[in-house]
Design an enzyme around this catalytic site. Structure first.
Site, short mmCIF file in Angstrom:
data_model
loop_
_atom_site.label_atom_id
_atom_site.label_comp_id
_atom_site.label_asym_id
_atom_site.label_seq_id
_atom_site.Cartn_x
_atom_site.Cartn_y
_atom_site.Cartn_z
N ASP A 158 -9.71 -3.13 2.37
CA ASP A 158 -9.82 -2.35 3.16
C ASP A 158 -10.92 -2.05 3.81
OD1 ASP A 158 -9.77 -0.33 5.79
OD2 ASP A 158 -7.30 -0.75 6.06
N LYS B 229 -6.85 2.63 -2.11
CA LYS B 229 -7.08 3.78 -1.45
C LYS B 229 -8.65 5.11 -1.65
CE LYS B 229 -6.13 5.92 3.27
NZ LYS B 229 -5.54 6.06 4.00
N ASP C 193 -6.47 -4.14 10.47
CA ASP C 193 -5.87 -2.47 10.43
C ASP C 193 -6.49 -1.50 10.93
OD1 ASP C 193 -4.35 -0.81 9.47
OD2 ASP C 193 -5.06 -0.89 7.61
N TRP D 141 1.27 -1.27 -0.07
CA TRP D 141 0.15 -0.47 -0.18
C TRP D 141 0.52 1.04 -0.01
CZ3 TRP D 141 -0.08 3.82 4.20
CH2 TRP D 141 -1.45 4.94 3.63
N HIS E 292 -8.10 -5.71 5.35
CA HIS E 292 -8.05 -5.70 6.20
C HIS E 292 -9.35 -4.97 7.62
CE1 HIS E 292 -4.12 -4.02 5.40
NE2 HIS E 292 -3.30 -4.40 5.22
N ASP F 185 -11.51 7.48 6.94
CA ASP F 185 -10.56 6.17 6.88
C ASP F 185 -10.51 6.13 8.43
OD1 ASP F 185 -9.38 3.69 6.66
OD2 ASP F 185 -7.56 4.88 5.76
C1 RNT Z 1 -3.93 3.49 4.95
C2 RNT Z 1 -3.76 1.58 4.48
C3 RNT Z 1 -2.70 0.56 5.57
C4 RNT Z 1 -1.81 0.87 6.78
C5 RNT Z 1 -1.45 0.51 7.29
C6 RNT Z 1 -0.25 0.88 8.76
O1 RNT Z 1 -4.79 3.82 5.41
O2 RNT Z 1 -5.33 0.84 5.12
O3 RNT Z 1 -2.69 -0.52 5.29
O4 RNT Z 1 -2.85 1.18 7.19
O5 RNT Z 1 -0.31 -0.42 6.17
ZN ZN Z 2 -5.26 -1.03 5.29
#
Ligand code: RNT
Ligand code: ZN
Length: 417
Positions: free
Chosen positions: A258, A227, A325, A186, A285, A293
């Protein structure tokens, strides 16, 4: 809670579920095979052990200064083992590159190698914990707004080198544990304001990724995470959902969902069956976004329950990896681990106990009322008795009994930091 009562409650639940064609003993077995990849970064508010100045960057944020956070590698390990002792089942640990064992030296991101993770590999072996891994693009002088998509070739190459090295480290972890290490890529790349070269940065990101993933490894698996936007990078995200969905589908690679990385009304659950038709596996995640987020501690909420139900309904248990996460510094951090991990397990337990055959029969017969009625009734079925039994079988505190344990650890350990 009294052991006999837990067993009695389980027997009653077992009978009740059997009447709907659900085998609770089988679910207990499936729960045993359900492994979370617990994120190391809740222990210390995403700081890591790198010798560097400056706080967390990359559009992510931790709030709170609850006392007792882990200050070094030993404390992180100790806290995670303690948290794991309160979570039933066997779980993995998800490491970020900045959590390497750098021995007090400044090791830049383009210099990291397996030796900096050897003590983690040994620790994993000694504690029977398998490791997953993440490259780290944030909290670094060269992070800026753009890393792998930076027009400056020097900066781009720096992050390409970092990510390639992280893949090598993951391969070594996977080989040592004889089980593939999943490495998540990421990067925070994006911009605050209207961007007129959107295509250009995406071309650069694609090219960087192509270079990074060129070499094939057999003991690690790559996954890419999209994201919607980061803090301070609100207008444009280079690695958007469309970008990575297309990329992963074209390369036949894993993608990370995520749960905080989508528009608030988007259903992450509904992505499972679409994506699994085009990519081999998914990494999750699991987080809890509040308006953005925000990475609140995972709880048993509707989006998480829906997500796990969709995985079970899609018959995809063995194609999904379950990372957590979130990072919350406003409360006891070990407690936060236990709440979130148990919540994810409860969502899975409930999903596995769904009377799916009956529900599908109703759907096939177009019995809409019956389908909705049973879905509603299923919410009230005694799934919690099955989860309690799962805790009992795994010798961890049942129900709220773990609160006292977390409090004791705070009294004896974390409050003294
Ligand atoms: C960030 C992402 C990522 C991080 C971690 C720490 O928005 O979700 O995965 O939270 O890598
Ligand atoms: Zn993440």
């Amino acid at each position: 809670m009294n052991k006999e009562n837990i067993q009695k409650a389980y027997e009653i639940a077992k009978e009740r579920y059997a009447s709907l064609g659900v085998d609770t003993d089988k679910v207990l077995q499936q729960m045993q095979d359900f492994h979370l990849s617990i994120h190391c970064w809740q222990a210390d508010d995403v700081e890591g052990f790198e010798e560097r100045e400056g706080g967390l960057t990359g559009g992510i944020q931790v709030n709170g200064n609850y006392p007792g956070k882990a200050r070094n590698i030993d404390e992180v390990r100790k806290d995670i083992l303690y948290a794991m002792s309160l979570i039933p089942g066997k779980h993995r640990l998800n490491l970020h590159e900045i959590y390497g064992d750098f021995g007090g030296k400044f090791i830049d991101r383009d210099e990291c190698s397996v030796e900096h993770f050897q003590s983690w590999i040994d620790w994993g072996k000694a504690n029977d914990i398998k490791l997953d891994f993440n490259s780290t693009s944030f909290s670094h002088a060269k992070s800026g707004d753009l890393s792998l998509s930076n027009p400056d070739k020097g900066i781009r190459d720096f992050w390409i080198e970092h990510t390639k090295r992280c893949r090598e480290i993951s391969q070594a972890m996977g080989e040592a544990q004889q089980d593939p290490c999943i490495m998540n890529t990421w990067v925070h790349d994006g911009s605050k304001d209207i961007t007129v070269n959107r295509l250009y940065y995406r071309e650069l990101l694609k090219d960087s990724l192509d270079q990074i993933f060129e070499h094939k490894y057999d003991w690690m698996k790559d996954t890419v995470e999209s994201k919607v936007f980061g803090i301070g990078l609100e207008s444009y995200t280079v690695g958007s959902n469309d970008f990575y969905t297309a990329y992963a589908a074209q390369k036949n690679m894993m993608i990370t969902l995520d749960t905080g990385h989508f528009h608030p009304t988007e259903s992450v659950a509904d992505k499972v069956s679409s994506m699994l038709l085009f990519v081999p596996e998914l990494m999750l995640h699991v987080s809890r976004p509040i308006r953005w987020d925000s990475d609140h501690v995972t709880i048993m909420d509707d989006p998480t329950m829906d997500l796990f139900s969709e995985i079970v309904r899609a018959g995809a248990l063995n194609r999904v990896h379950y990372g957590l996460d979130y990072f919350d510094g406003t409360m006891n951090r070990i407690g936060a681990y236990v709440i979130g991990s148990r919540a994810a397990q409860k969502c899975m337990c409930r999903a596995l106990l769904e009377p799916i055959n009956t529900l599908r029969d109703y759907e096939n017969m177009d019995k809409k009322f019956q389908r909705l009625a049973l879905l509603e009734e299923a919410k009230n079925l005694p799934w919690n008795a099955v989860y309690d039994m799962f805790c009992l079988k795994n010798n961890v505190p049942v129900g709220e009994a773990y609160l006292k344990e977390v409090e004791n650890y705070e009294k004896d350990v974390t409050s003294k930091r």
